[in-house]
Design an enzyme around this catalytic site. Structure first.
Site, short mmCIF file in Angstrom:
data_model
loop_
_atom_site.label_atom_id
_atom_site.label_comp_id
_atom_site.label_asym_id
_atom_site.label_seq_id
_atom_site.Cartn_x
_atom_site.Cartn_y
_atom_site.Cartn_z
N ASP A 154 -41.50 29.35 25.14
CA ASP A 154 -42.01 30.58 25.74
C ASP A 154 -42.56 31.49 24.65
O ASP A 154 -41.88 31.71 23.64
CB ASP A 154 -40.88 31.34 26.45
CG ASP A 154 -40.60 30.82 27.84
OD1 ASP A 154 -41.22 29.82 28.24
OD2 ASP A 154 -39.74 31.40 28.52
N LYS A 158 -47.01 30.74 33.92
CA LYS A 158 -46.19 30.80 35.13
C LYS A 158 -46.89 31.55 36.27
O LYS A 158 -47.48 32.60 36.05
CB LYS A 158 -44.86 31.52 34.84
CG LYS A 158 -43.90 30.73 33.96
CD LYS A 158 -42.60 31.51 33.82
CE LYS A 158 -41.70 30.95 32.72
NZ LYS A 158 -41.14 29.63 33.03
N GLY A 189 -32.78 32.83 30.79
CA GLY A 189 -32.53 34.13 30.17
C GLY A 189 -31.08 34.42 29.87
O GLY A 189 -30.72 35.54 29.58
N ARG A 201 -27.09 16.89 34.99
CA ARG A 201 -26.11 15.87 35.39
C ARG A 201 -26.24 15.56 36.88
O ARG A 201 -26.16 14.40 37.29
CB ARG A 201 -24.69 16.34 35.09
CG ARG A 201 -24.27 16.12 33.65
CD ARG A 201 -22.75 16.23 33.54
NE ARG A 201 -22.28 16.06 32.18
CZ ARG A 201 -22.03 14.87 31.63
NH1 ARG A 201 -22.21 13.75 32.31
NH2 ARG A 201 -21.60 14.78 30.39
N GLY A 207 -31.38 28.04 29.44
CA GLY A 207 -30.13 28.29 28.72
C GLY A 207 -30.06 27.68 27.33
O GLY A 207 -29.06 27.85 26.63
N GLY A 229 -36.82 29.12 26.40
CA GLY A 229 -37.39 30.39 26.84
C GLY A 229 -37.06 31.47 25.84
O GLY A 229 -37.69 31.60 24.79
N SER A 230 -36.00 32.22 26.13
CA SER A 230 -35.64 33.36 25.29
C SER A 230 -35.01 32.90 23.98
O SER A 230 -34.94 33.66 23.02
CB SER A 230 -34.64 34.23 26.06
OG SER A 230 -35.00 34.28 27.44
#
Lengths: 204, 294
Positions: B24, B81, B153, B165, B214, B235-236
């Site tokens: 990101d 996005k 996030g 999983r 995550g 992402g973050s």
């Protein structure tokens, strides 16, 4: 059985492994310099050439790959792999491996929305060959020792320069293994174990 | 004769991303850092998920100016996005020439009932999923790539692990089922019978599946690869860390060499502080992005 490496830093590794094994050779993923030992040939797969290049530098693969080329063993680059092999990359001061006598331009068909599939006429292979082009490069010029194997809309998309084979498109994304087979036949003594052209052809 | 926007061209683009990291970015400078670190693509957006979570309000498609700047800055593919079900945002991004659209639960959904009919577009789409039924529905609509959702996030890998999983366990179950059990399984999962037959025949999903939501450390990225992801979205995790350049490089290398634990130890040394994480149970049910879409 012939041992064919596939540079496995990133990209369409699984597809090349499947294609090589479908042609009756053993496929070996290559992540480290030591993995290049005892290979008969090497495939540089499609993926992102900038990402692969960074990992090549980071893990000391540049010299071992050039030595591999120097040893005369066949090397086959598809899409990003062709960019890695080329003597010149448009817009870059220096090439990557710089071993195959062609100049290439990256993303030369446009962005992803311009990506396409097309039926090609490839020299030495029965027509048609259904080829998938993804943000593909093309060969803008080729040295005198380089044989042009295919053009599409006036652009060179496949060529052979001695031990080096390169194409803009992704034969590994189809179930048609004739180009992999062509490459394996470039290995000295490779012909005996392989099926003749066409027998693995299935139009998907 | 050439054909554009075929399944093979759209899915093939994702195949080329395998083993890679998609990052990101919110501006051209971050995009250049990501490319130099070895990212295989960047996701252009206005705010990273952790900022969207903090700021609240409605999260929409990024200002086209940002996306354009990112497209000019790098030669690797640029994704962007659109809100779930937002036909016009998706068409705008397609018209701008972005390489992949993420119909994303990170943004506020535009439609709570219907996702985009993605097979009507030339540009390919990636969508989130938490289980095989959701994966089947998105592929049925035309998604060319999947990513397990995780909880964006948060910098907390637990939901990403749960979803990856879950999808893989359901794939394994389908592969071992006998043909006469598939129709009932299709009803139970909310997946089409034809889709399950294809999964059984291939022994895997018919499109590339990355992990997302995550990933904050090199070890997190390697964990996702270990569990069978084809690659990772971060992402973050990168630009909210202390040292984005080092985090970006380390996450790329850990993804390639995900089973080389000594190397991952080296990569993880003195990296500085990862993004501050959030414990999932502290997020109210209504605030969980993973619940968006169905």
């Amino acid at each position: 059985m012939k041992r064919v490496g596939v540079l496995a830093l990133q990209g369409a590794v699984r597809e090349h492994v499947q294609s090589i094994e479908a042609c009756g050779a053993k496929a070996i993923p290559v992540k480290w310099p030591r993995d290049l030992e005892e290979l008969d040939a090497l495939v540089l797969p499609g993926g992102e050439s900038t990402a692969m290049r960074r990992l090549i530098d980071r893990y000391g693969l540049m010299e071992p790959l050039r030595d591999f080329a120097q040893s005369g063993r066949p090397m086959f680059g598809t899409c990003a792999g062709l960019i890695l092999l080329a003597r010149e990359v448009v817009g870059q001061d220096r090439p990557h491996l710089g071993v195959m006598d062609v100049a290439v331009e990256r993303n030369s068909f446009g962005r992803q929305i311009d990506s396409f599939e097309a039926e090609l006429a490839v020299a030495g292979i029965e027509e048609p060959f259904n080829a998938v082009f993804i943000r593909a490069p093309h060969i803008i010029s080729a040295g005198p020792q380089t044989q042009i194997l295919c053009e599409h809309n006036g652009k060179i998309v496949m060529a052979r320069n001695g031990q080096f084979l390169g194409c803009s498109f992704h034969p590994e994304l189809t179930d048609d293994h004739r180009i992999t087979n062509y490459f394996l036949n470039m290995i000295p003594g490779g012909t005996g174990t392989l099926l003749p052209n066409g027998t693995l052809y299935s139009k998907v | 004769m050439s054909e554009h926007g075929t399944d093979r061209v759209k899915r093939g683009m994702a195949e080329m991303q395998k083993g890679g990291v998609i990052m990101d970015v919110v501006n051209a400078e971050q995009a250049r850092i990501a490319e130099a670190a070895g990212a295989t693509a960047v996701m252009a957006l206005e705010r990273v998920p952790s900022d969207i979570r903090r700021d609240g309000g409605v999260a929409r498609m990024a200002d086209p100016h940002i996306t354009e700047e990112v497209m000019k800055a790098v030669s690797i593919p640029v994704m962007a996005k659109a809100r779930i079900g937002h036909i016009v945002e998706a068409r705008v991004l397609e018209a701008m020439g972005v390489d992949y659209i993420d119909e994303s639960e990170v943004l506020t959904p535009a439609d709570e009932e219907f996702h985009l009919l993605k097979n009507q577009y030339t540009v390919p789409f990636v969508c989130g999923c938490r289980n095989l039924g959701e994966a089947a529905r998105r592929i049925g609509e035309g998604a060319s790539m999947l990513r397990t959702k995780g909880e964006p996030g948060t910098g907390n890998i637990v939901e990403a692990v749960r979803h990856l999983r879950q999808v893989n366990a359901e794939v394994r179950k389908v592969v071992t089922m006998s043909e006469d059990e598939l129709m009932t399984e299709a009803r139970n999962l909310g997946a089409s019978y034809e889709f399950l037959k294809e999964v059984k025949r291939l022994g895997r999903l018919p499109v590339v599946n990355f992990a997302a939501g995550g990933v904050a450390t090199p070890a997190d990225a390697a964990l996702m690869m270990e569990l069978g992801a084809d690659g990772v979205f971060v992402g973050s995790g990168i630009f909210k860390s202390d040292n984005p350049e080092r985090f970006a490089r380390a996450i790329v290398e850990a993804t390639t060499h995900y089973q080389d634990y000594k190397l991952i130890a080296e990569l993880s040394k003195d990296l500085g502080i990862a993004m501050k994480g959030i414990e999932i149970s502290t997020i109210a049910a209504g605030e969980r992005m993973q619940e968006r879409g169905w």
